[in-house]
Design a protein around this motif. Structure first.
Motif, short mmCIF file in Angstrom:
data_model
loop_
_atom_site.label_atom_id
_atom_site.label_comp_id
_atom_site.label_asym_id
_atom_site.label_seq_id
_atom_site.Cartn_x
_atom_site.Cartn_y
_atom_site.Cartn_z
N SER A 2 0.82 -1.22 0.00
CA SER A 2 0.00 0.00 0.00
C SER A 2 0.85 1.27 0.00
O SER A 2 0.43 2.32 -0.50
CB SER A 2 -0.93 0.01 1.22
N ASP A 3 2.07 1.21 0.53
CA ASP A 3 2.92 2.41 0.53
C ASP A 3 3.70 2.57 -0.78
O ASP A 3 4.54 3.45 -0.91
CB ASP A 3 3.90 2.37 1.71
N GLY A 4 3.40 1.72 -1.76
CA GLY A 4 4.02 1.88 -3.07
C GLY A 4 5.34 1.15 -3.23
O GLY A 4 5.99 1.27 -4.26
N CYS A 5 5.72 0.36 -2.22
CA CYS A 5 6.96 -0.42 -2.36
C CYS A 5 6.67 -1.75 -3.04
O CYS A 5 5.55 -2.27 -2.97
CB CYS A 5 7.57 -0.67 -0.98
N VAL A 6 7.69 -2.28 -3.71
CA VAL A 6 7.55 -3.56 -4.39
C VAL A 6 8.52 -4.56 -3.76
O VAL A 6 9.59 -4.18 -3.27
CB VAL A 6 7.81 -3.41 -5.91
N LEU A 7 8.10 -5.84 -3.77
CA LEU A 7 8.90 -6.88 -3.11
C LEU A 7 10.03 -7.38 -4.00
O LEU A 7 9.81 -7.81 -5.13
CB LEU A 7 8.00 -8.06 -2.73
N LEU A 8 11.25 -7.29 -3.49
CA LEU A 8 12.43 -7.82 -4.18
C LEU A 8 13.11 -8.83 -3.26
O LEU A 8 12.84 -8.88 -2.07
CB LEU A 8 13.41 -6.69 -4.53
N ARG A 9 14.03 -9.61 -3.87
CA ARG A 9 14.81 -10.55 -3.06
C ARG A 9 16.25 -10.57 -3.53
O ARG A 9 16.54 -10.26 -4.67
CB ARG A 9 14.23 -11.97 -3.18
N ARG A 10 17.11 -10.97 -2.61
CA ARG A 10 18.52 -11.17 -2.96
C ARG A 10 18.71 -12.62 -3.35
O ARG A 10 18.31 -13.52 -2.61
CB ARG A 10 19.39 -10.84 -1.75
N ARG A 11 19.32 -12.86 -4.50
CA ARG A 11 19.56 -14.24 -4.91
C ARG A 11 20.73 -14.83 -4.13
O ARG A 11 21.54 -14.10 -3.55
CB ARG A 11 19.85 -14.30 -6.41
N ALA A 12 20.79 -16.15 -4.12
CA ALA A 12 21.90 -16.84 -3.46
C ALA A 12 23.23 -16.28 -3.97
O ALA A 12 23.33 -15.85 -5.12
CB ALA A 12 21.82 -18.34 -3.74
N ARG A 13 24.25 -16.29 -3.13
CA ARG A 13 25.49 -15.60 -3.47
C ARG A 13 26.30 -16.31 -4.55
O ARG A 13 27.25 -15.73 -5.09
CB ARG A 13 26.35 -15.37 -2.23
N SER A 14 25.93 -17.54 -4.86
CA SER A 14 26.63 -18.22 -5.96
C SER A 14 25.60 -18.75 -6.95
O SER A 14 24.41 -18.72 -6.68
CB SER A 14 27.49 -19.36 -5.42
N GLY A 15 26.06 -19.21 -8.08
CA GLY A 15 25.15 -19.74 -9.08
C GLY A 15 24.66 -18.65 -10.01
O GLY A 15 25.20 -17.54 -10.06
N LEU A 16 23.60 -18.97 -10.75
CA LEU A 16 23.07 -18.07 -11.77
C LEU A 16 22.67 -16.72 -11.15
O LEU A 16 21.91 -16.69 -10.18
CB LEU A 16 21.88 -18.73 -12.45
#
Length: 366
Positions: free
Chosen positions: A255-269
């Motif tokens: 509702s505050d206009g933010c969107v959900l992001l994530r950090r990918r695993a530190r290795s791999g693709l």
DNA sequence: AAAACGTGGGT
DNA sequence: TACCCAAGTTT
């Protein structure tokens, strides 16, 4: 110089010294001016040589140029880069691809500080032990930055050697032989110029398609040219098929206009990069029920019409995008303000997702 | 040893 | 559209 050539009979074996001298002579007249190249006679900066060589791995000069300029401006020496946070480096590397290079670049800068008192080692063997520096890069840095006799064998050199000696054995099986042939020509004098000359030759004259043999300083010695098979070399083993994979990206707005992001695993693709949460990327398209179950939270998901298509080295990906409202916190990740998405280390794939989501949601609500 | 690992431009 | 390929390294 010219007399050496004039005396060489067609088909007569050339001495390696004559080949090297002829190539260097050509280089003196045709060397490319590249941002990371020191002026003729000037002492190269090992940091700049290293930085450019890492960026140029499997990457075109045109793609590298803006990134090289940005890195040099922001981190002018290895100590500055070592002091940076990994996420800053990944963010600056965003879009260049092969993100393990950025992780290794950062690790290497710190290793130079911790293990080598902030100075790059000049020996090929010592360079080879550093993160992200393999056989090619170690030889290139030793030769270009330190004037050591070392043979840097990249794809250009392999192609030139395969043609010069008409090596029909396909890559990668031919690698040891091509390396041996390249090392045999490497001169004692001007090894750095020689390494760059050979790569320039491959990049501008002895190109993969339509080689410009008429302009080549080695044309008279080239066995593939004489046999009329230059463009067919080097031979390569057939490449494995590239499967298609499918996934759903979840554009989750709060509702505050933010969107959900994530950090990918530190290795791999795309290791260590930031992403819009997605389902697994699998060989079969997703049913609505399966995708709903894989969503980061329960919501009234609305599928967008478009699709994000993105090609990786070993598979092609098609991502659908679903939009949902998050009533409350309950999903793990970073909530990013829409106007700050530029602050995150999003790979190109995820920029495409963002563009699709922003485009369709703004159009849909207007 | 073979596969993983990005992206963009050219054909 | 699809495939090729570009200054390779790591596991």
């Amino acid at each position: 110089m010219a007399s050496i050539l004039a005396e060489a009979e067609p088909g007569a074996p050339w001495t390696t010294a004559a080949l090297a001298a002829r190539l260097l002579h050509w280089y003196d007249r045709h060397r490319r001016r590249l941002p990371w190249r020191a002026a003729p006679g000037a002492r190269p900066d090992p940091y700049r040589v290293w930085l450019s060589e890492i960026m140029l791995q499997q990457t075109t000069v045109a793609a590298v140029e803006p990134y090289y300029a940005a890195f040099l401006a922001r981190w002018p020496d290895v100590a500055a880069l070592a002091a940076a946070e990994l996420d800053e480096v990944l963010h600056a590397w965003q879009g260049l691809g092969y993100y393990a290079r950025a992780r290794n670049l950062h690790a290497c800068a710190r290793a130079i500080l911790e293990r080598h008192r902030g100075e790059f080692p000049a020996e090929e063997a010592a360079l080879r032990t550093l993160p992200g520096i393999g056989a090619y890069t170690a030889a290139a840095i030793a030769a270009i930055a330190f004037g050591r006799k070392a043979t840097a064998v990249d794809g250009n050199v392999e192609r030139v050697m395969a043609r010069l000696h008409a090596v029909a054995v396909p890559l990668p099986d031919a690698k040891p032989e091509l390396r041996r042939l390249a090392a045999q020509i490497t001169p004692e004098a001007r090894p750095g110029d020689y390494a760059q000359a050979l790569m320039d030759l491959g990049a501008t004259i002895c190109t993969p398609r339509k080689p410009r043999c008429a302009l080549c300083p080695w044309a008279a010695a080239c066995r593939a040219r004489r046999a009329g098979i230059a463009e067919a070399l080097p031979a390569r083993r057939p490449k494995p098929l590239r499967p298609h994979r499918y996934g759903i990206a979840f554009w989750t707005v709060r509702s505050d206009g933010c969107v959900l992001l994530r950090r990918r695993a530190r290795s791999g693709l795309l290791g260590g990069m930031v992403e819009v949460p997605t389902t697994e990327w699998r060989l079969e398209p997703w049913s609505e029920a399966a995708a709903s179950a894989a969503a980061p939270l329960a919501a009234a998901w609305r599928p967008l019409r478009g699709r994000v298509r993105h090609g990786f080295t070993h598979f092609a990906l098609e991502l659908a995008v679903w939009v949902g409202q998050a009533a409350e916190e309950g999903a793990e990740g970073l909530w990013a303000p829409l106007h700050r998405l530029g602050d995150y280390a999003l790979p190109t794939l995820m920029k495409k997702v963002v563009d699709l989501a922003l485009g369709e949601t703004s159009r849909g609500r207007a």
